[in-house]
Design an enzyme around this catalytic site. Structure first.
Site, PDB file in Angstrom:
ATOM      1  N   LYS A 211      -5.624  -2.785   8.975  1.00  0.00           N
ATOM      2  CA  LYS A 211      -4.595  -2.993   7.964  1.00  0.00           C
ATOM      3  C   LYS A 211      -5.150  -2.479   6.648  1.00  0.00           C
ATOM      4  O   LYS A 211      -6.198  -2.928   6.179  1.00  0.00           O
ATOM      5  CB  LYS A 211      -4.268  -4.470   7.871  1.00  0.00           C
ATOM      6  CG  LYS A 211      -3.158  -4.738   6.883  1.00  0.00           C
ATOM      7  CD  LYS A 211      -2.647  -6.141   7.031  1.00  0.00           C
ATOM      8  CE  LYS A 211      -1.500  -6.380   6.088  1.00  0.00           C
ATOM      9  NZ  LYS A 211      -1.019  -7.765   6.191  1.00  0.00           N
ATOM     10  N   ARG A 221       7.225  -7.996   0.267  1.00  0.00           N
ATOM     11  CA  ARG A 221       6.895  -9.094  -0.650  1.00  0.00           C
ATOM     12  C   ARG A 221       8.174  -9.688  -1.228  1.00  0.00           C
ATOM     13  O   ARG A 221       8.242 -10.889  -1.468  1.00  0.00           O
ATOM     14  CB  ARG A 221       5.948  -8.585  -1.742  1.00  0.00           C
ATOM     15  CG  ARG A 221       4.732  -7.835  -1.151  1.00  0.00           C
ATOM     16  CD  ARG A 221       3.432  -8.517  -1.442  1.00  0.00           C
ATOM     17  NE  ARG A 221       2.323  -7.888  -0.734  1.00  0.00           N
ATOM     18  CZ  ARG A 221       1.484  -6.998  -1.278  1.00  0.00           C
ATOM     19  NH1 ARG A 221       1.643  -6.606  -2.533  1.00  0.00           N
ATOM     20  NH2 ARG A 221       0.490  -6.501  -0.565  1.00  0.00           N
ATOM     21  N   LYS A 234      -5.099  -6.728  -2.733  1.00  0.00           N
ATOM     22  CA  LYS A 234      -5.714  -7.284  -1.525  1.00  0.00           C
ATOM     23  C   LYS A 234      -6.907  -6.438  -1.055  1.00  0.00           C
ATOM     24  O   LYS A 234      -7.262  -6.432   0.115  1.00  0.00           O
ATOM     25  CB  LYS A 234      -4.653  -7.420  -0.436  1.00  0.00           C
ATOM     26  CG  LYS A 234      -3.486  -8.329  -0.845  1.00  0.00           C
ATOM     27  CD  LYS A 234      -2.567  -8.705   0.307  1.00  0.00           C
ATOM     28  CE  LYS A 234      -1.535  -9.745  -0.128  1.00  0.00           C
ATOM     29  NZ  LYS A 234      -0.717 -10.248   0.995  1.00  0.00           N
ATOM     30  N   LYS A 265      -1.597  -0.424  10.529  1.00  0.00           N
ATOM     31  CA  LYS A 265      -0.575  -0.775   9.543  1.00  0.00           C
ATOM     32  C   LYS A 265      -1.018  -0.330   8.165  1.00  0.00           C
ATOM     33  O   LYS A 265      -2.164  -0.611   7.796  1.00  0.00           O
ATOM     34  CB  LYS A 265      -0.395  -2.299   9.571  1.00  0.00           C
ATOM     35  CG  LYS A 265       0.591  -2.855   8.586  1.00  0.00           C
ATOM     36  CD  LYS A 265       0.610  -4.359   8.681  1.00  0.00           C
ATOM     37  CE  LYS A 265       1.620  -4.938   7.730  1.00  0.00           C
ATOM     38  NZ  LYS A 265       1.680  -6.382   7.801  1.00  0.00           N
ATOM     39  N   SER A 291       7.689  -2.159   5.649  1.00  0.00           N
ATOM     40  CA  SER A 291       8.894  -2.243   4.826  1.00  0.00           C
ATOM     41  C   SER A 291       9.117  -1.000   3.955  1.00  0.00           C
ATOM     42  O   SER A 291      10.225  -0.473   3.898  1.00  0.00           O
ATOM     43  CB  SER A 291       8.826  -3.496   3.951  1.00  0.00           C
ATOM     44  OG  SER A 291       7.637  -3.506   3.177  1.00  0.00           O
ATOM     45  N   TYR A 330      11.670  -2.224  11.634  1.00  0.00           N
ATOM     46  CA  TYR A 330      12.911  -2.891  11.225  1.00  0.00           C
ATOM     47  C   TYR A 330      14.123  -2.155  11.768  1.00  0.00           C
ATOM     48  O   TYR A 330      15.231  -2.672  11.724  1.00  0.00           O
ATOM     49  CB  TYR A 330      12.962  -2.996   9.698  1.00  0.00           C
ATOM     50  CG  TYR A 330      11.785  -3.771   9.146  1.00  0.00           C
ATOM     51  CD1 TYR A 330      11.749  -5.161   9.241  1.00  0.00           C
ATOM     52  CD2 TYR A 330      10.675  -3.123   8.595  1.00  0.00           C
ATOM     53  CE1 TYR A 330      10.660  -5.879   8.785  1.00  0.00           C
ATOM     54  CE2 TYR A 330       9.581  -3.833   8.129  1.00  0.00           C
ATOM     55  CZ  TYR A 330       9.582  -5.216   8.229  1.00  0.00           C
ATOM     56  OH  TYR A 330       8.493  -5.925   7.789  1.00  0.00           O
TER      57      TYR A 330
HETATM   58  C1  PBG Z   1       0.477 -10.104   4.783  1.00  0.00           C
HETATM   59  C2  PBG Z   1       1.535  -9.214   5.348  1.00  0.00           C
HETATM   60  C3  PBG Z   1       1.936  -7.992   4.823  1.00  0.00           C
HETATM   61  C4  PBG Z   1       2.974  -7.511   5.617  1.00  0.00           C
HETATM   62  C5  PBG Z   1       3.157  -8.437   6.646  1.00  0.00           C
HETATM   63  N1  PBG Z   1       2.261  -9.487   6.464  1.00  0.00           N
HETATM   64  C6  PBG Z   1       1.370  -7.213   3.703  1.00  0.00           C
HETATM   65  C7  PBG Z   1       1.163  -7.866   2.410  1.00  0.00           C
HETATM   66  O1  PBG Z   1       1.939  -8.726   1.981  1.00  0.00           O
HETATM   67  O2  PBG Z   1       0.192  -7.500   1.777  1.00  0.00           O
HETATM   68  C8  PBG Z   1       3.728  -6.257   5.365  1.00  0.00           C
HETATM   69  C9  PBG Z   1       4.874  -5.952   6.247  1.00  0.00           C
HETATM   70  C10 PBG Z   1       5.774  -4.893   5.719  1.00  0.00           C
HETATM   71  O3  PBG Z   1       5.563  -4.333   4.627  1.00  0.00           O
HETATM   72  O4  PBG Z   1       6.769  -4.587   6.419  1.00  0.00           O
HETATM   73  N2  PBG Z   1      -0.254 -10.802   5.719  1.00  0.00           N
END
Ligand code: PBG
Length: 341
Positions: A211, A221, A234, A265, A291, A330
């Site tokens: 990730k 978010r 992060k 990811k 996303s 999605y």
């Molecule tokens: C955090 C988490 C994230 C996503 C899913 N779980 C990233 C984040 O908030 O830093 C992202 C999923 C997406 O963007 O579709 N554990």
């Protein structure tokens, strides 16, 4: 024909190619289908859905047109739809009531939290559908980080204990695959031990092994309501997106600790990582088309700049070509419907 005189190439095309003509097999739809190397089927799809409290609630996420936060009752309806479409599994992500958040993300340990209630309800209605749950703390912390924060530092080992305990609660609720997205060191081994000690030997672990610290998570978010909370970034736990060898080492470590499947990811900007992991480990490998990737395609299509359906299909097939066994996307229900038609 041509109003300009062309200079003749010094060699004929047959001399150049040695009579090889790669266009021969592209000449018709039937021959293109015959030689197609990769295919996308409904069996490749994992559908991430967003959960919210209440009943009969369906809130559109502004930055992700066509994606909704669903109350558990409506999530069950969507799970039934997924099963009918032949989608193998759902992955759930909760928007947690702010009043329940704290610095340690304690609500993740509540056996009746939003994730676990949804898992139970979906499993009761559609037991044949796979359920994947995330054991990361970020929806539950009041600072939006994936770990327990102390003096501005994410405390790795305490977070691992919390995540492993949360995984057991999720398995108790009926989760088939625990997928921790927090990137703490040692989480996979700790989750495996905790699941086994609780009698959940058959619950699998999909490691968000690689990730990356990425800008493509932006709309997520908003979806889970952490966009205003998160201070800083992060980077102390997600992988630097400049790195590739480090991603291989991370995946190797997670497999050694007991991961059953690997995930990369975000997805499309990281196809090189997918290919490296598949070549290196020959393990079930997945990508999360996150996303921001979804929103970019949908937004460009809404502006008439690209053909959204074609771009969606092309992006998903690219994951297959890179070596993916499946994709969290999605677009899953839409794709499943298009593949059926
Ligand atoms: C955090 C988490 C994230 C996503 C899913 N779980 C990233 C984040 O908030 O830093 C992202 C999923 C997406 O963007 O579709 N554990």
């Amino acid at each position: 024909m041509n109003k300009f005189t062309l200079p003749r190439p010094t060699r004929t095309v047959d001399e150049i190619t040695g009579s090889r003509r790669l266009r021969r097999m592209r000449k018709a739809d039937w021959s293109r289908r015959l030689v197609q190397e990769n295919r996308l089927t409904v069996d490749d799809l994992i559908w991430p859905i967003f959960l919210t409290d209440g009943e009969n609630r369906r809130e559109e996420i502004a930055a992700m047109p066509g994606v909704y936060r669903l109350s558990v009752d409506l999530a069950v309806r969507e799970a039934e739809r997924a099963a009918k479409l032949g989608i193998p599994a759902l992955a759930t992500f909760p928007q947690v009531d702010f009043a329940l958040k704290d610095v340690a993300g304690s609500e993740i340990l509540n056996p009746d939290n939003l994730i676990n209630r949804a898992t139970r309800a979906i499993k009761a209605a559609v037991p044949e559908l796979g359920i994947i749950t995330d054991a990361a703390l970020d929806p539950f912390t009041d600072h939006g980080h994936d770990g327990i924060l102390r003096d501005g530092i994410i405390v790795n080992d305490d977070t691992v204990a919390q995540v492993a305990a949360a995984a057991v609660r999720q398995a108790d609720a009926g989760s088939d695959i625990v997928a921790p997205s927090d990137m703490m060191d040692g989480r996979i081994g700790a989750i495996r031990d905790a699941l086994d000690a609780a009698g959940h030997q058959d619950v699998a672990i999909m490691s968000y092994a690689t990730k990356f610290a990425s800008a493509f998570y932006g709309p997520y978010r908003e979806a889970i309501g952490t966009q205003g909370l998160l201070k800083g970034d992060k980077k102390t736990y997600y992988i630097d997106h400049a790195n590739s060898d480090e991603a291989v080492r991370e995946a190797e470590q997670d497999l050694a600790e007991g991961a059953d499947m690997l995930m990369v990811k975000p997805g499309l900007p990281y196809l090189d990582i997918i290919r490296r992991l598949k070549d290196e480990f020959q393990t079930p490998t997945f990508a999360y088309q996150v996303s921001g990737e979804y929103s970019m395609i949908v937004a460009a299509a809404a502006n008439g700049w690209i053909d959204g359906d074609k771009a969606m299909m092309e992006s998903l097939l690219a994951f297959k070509r890179a070596g993916c066994d499946g994709i969290l996307t999605y677009f899953a229900p839409k794709v499943a419907e298009m593949l059926k038609a």
